[in-house]
Design an enzyme around this catalytic site. Structure first.
Site, short mmCIF file in Angstrom:
data_model
loop_
_atom_site.label_atom_id
_atom_site.label_comp_id
_atom_site.label_asym_id
_atom_site.label_seq_id
_atom_site.Cartn_x
_atom_site.Cartn_y
_atom_site.Cartn_z
N ASN A 44 0.87 -1.18 0.00
CA ASN A 44 0.00 0.00 0.00
C ASN A 44 0.90 1.23 0.00
OD1 ASN A 44 -1.89 1.99 0.37
ND2 ASN A 44 -2.17 1.59 2.56
N LYS A 46 0.06 4.26 -0.21
CA LYS A 46 -0.59 5.46 0.35
C LYS A 46 -0.39 6.64 -0.63
CE LYS A 46 0.71 3.72 4.87
NZ LYS A 46 0.12 3.74 6.18
N HIS A 78 -9.55 0.85 4.79
CA HIS A 78 -8.24 1.07 5.41
C HIS A 78 -8.40 2.04 6.59
CE1 HIS A 78 -4.13 2.52 5.97
NE2 HIS A 78 -3.77 1.37 5.44
N GLU A 101 -6.83 4.53 7.55
CA GLU A 101 -6.72 5.96 7.26
C GLU A 101 -8.01 6.48 6.63
OE1 GLU A 101 -2.98 5.63 5.19
OE2 GLU A 101 -2.08 5.04 7.11
N GLU A 135 -5.50 -5.03 10.45
CA GLU A 135 -4.52 -3.97 10.63
C GLU A 135 -4.86 -3.18 11.90
OE1 GLU A 135 -2.39 -2.84 6.75
OE2 GLU A 135 -4.18 -1.64 6.90
N GLY A 173 2.09 2.40 10.70
CA GLY A 173 3.02 3.52 10.56
C GLY A 173 3.66 3.95 11.86
N SER A 222 3.23 -1.94 10.48
CA SER A 222 4.67 -1.89 10.77
C SER A 222 5.40 -3.19 10.44
CB SER A 222 4.90 -1.47 12.23
OG SER A 222 4.46 -0.14 12.42
C1 PEP Z 1 -0.81 0.20 5.70
O1 PEP Z 1 -0.79 1.32 5.24
O2 PEP Z 1 -1.70 -0.58 5.36
C2 PEP Z 1 0.23 -0.19 6.66
C3 PEP Z 1 0.16 -1.37 7.21
O3 PEP Z 1 1.23 0.72 6.89
P1 PEP Z 1 2.65 0.45 7.62
O4 PEP Z 1 3.20 -0.82 7.04
O5 PEP Z 1 3.48 1.64 7.27
O6 PEP Z 1 2.38 0.31 9.07
#
Ligand code: PEP
Length: 249
Positions: free
Chosen positions: A9, A11, A96, A98, A168, A174, A213
């Site tokens: 992803n 973003k 997601h 976000e 998630e 992040g 992460s």
């Molecule tokens: C994501 O954006 O779905 C995500 C898991 O981000 P990160 O790996 O940066 O935590």
């Protein structure tokens, strides 16, 4: 056993020029592997560049990060599932964290987006996950089940059987703080049991990805956790060499 899914992803990173450069480097590092499913979720404006950059690599799929729930209309700035499909997307990321927590997307809207994706022939990847305060209140399971049940409420079971899911935890996205493999296995087990109750045996083949992460240091351990069928990766998917290392995990 299902082959693991590795989904990047990006973003709001990698416009068309960066996306093309990324793929040139990534494809040099990642030879076709039938035991892996690799998916890129670029920003919508980079979809065409990514589809074009992968035209010789039909083994890799492309998805859109967000869609609108309507098929067309006066929704300035939005992208419909049909348009994303027309631009070459195979999948759509829906729900997601976000989208839910920065843009205020509700369970109802998430469900409508899953339905829009299915109508357009896109495979939805539905994301679920609890916030830190919900985890601290012991609500992880109920939040995840609420988001899961709501997210698939507007589609038929046969469509659910073709979907992908991602757990998630919001506190892990992040932040550099990933769930432990045991934590991930526990919640993936909750999701699997819910899918089994809806789909029966077919639920065993539905991929449930972990995201939050993930990096090259923890990818293998997370992937080995029970019911973890893949990884959804944000930050660590932005660098082509690092991402190719994770995909070869
Ligand atoms: C994501 O954006 O779905 C995500 C898991 O981000 P990160 O790996 O940066 O935590």
């Amino acid at each position: 056993m299902q082959r693991p899914v590795f989904a990047a992803n990006w973003k709001m990173h990698h416009g068309p020029s960066d996306a093309r450069a990324f793929l040139r480097s990534f494809l040099a590092h990642y030879a076709r592997r039938p035991d892996r499913q690799v998916i890129f979720f670029p920003p919508a404006v980079s979809l065409a560049a990514v589809v074009d950059g992968l035209r010789e690599r039909q083994d890799i799929q492309v998805g859109v990060q967000n869609i609108h729930w309507e098929d067309k209309g006066a929704y300035t700035g939005e992208t419909s599932a049909g348009m994303a499909r027309d631009a070459g997307a195979d999948l759509a990321l829906v729900g997601h964290s976000e989208r839910r927590h920065v843009f205020g997307e509700t369970d109802e809207q998430t469900a409508a987006k899953v339905a829009a994706a299915v109508r357009a022939g896109l495979v939805p990847m539905l994301c679920v996950g609890e916030k830190l305060e919900e985890r601290e209140r012991g609500e992880t399971e109920s939040v995840v089940l609420r988001q899961l049940r709501a997210g698939i409420a507007k589609v038929e079971p046969h469509a659910v059987a073709g979907m992908l899911f991602a757990y998630e935890p919001v506190w892990a996205i992040g932040t550099g703080r990933n769930a432990t493999p045991d934590d991930a296995a526990a919640i993936h087990g909750v999701i699997r049991r819910e899918l089994l109750s809806i789909l029966g045996e077919k639920a065993k083949a539905v991929p449930i990805l972990y995201g939050g992460s993930v990096n090259r240091g923890n990818a293998q351990a997370l992937l080995q956790a029970a019911d973890v069928g893949g990884l959804l990766v944000g930050g660590a998917s932005l660098d082509s060499e690092g991402w190719s290392t994770i995909v070869r995990t």
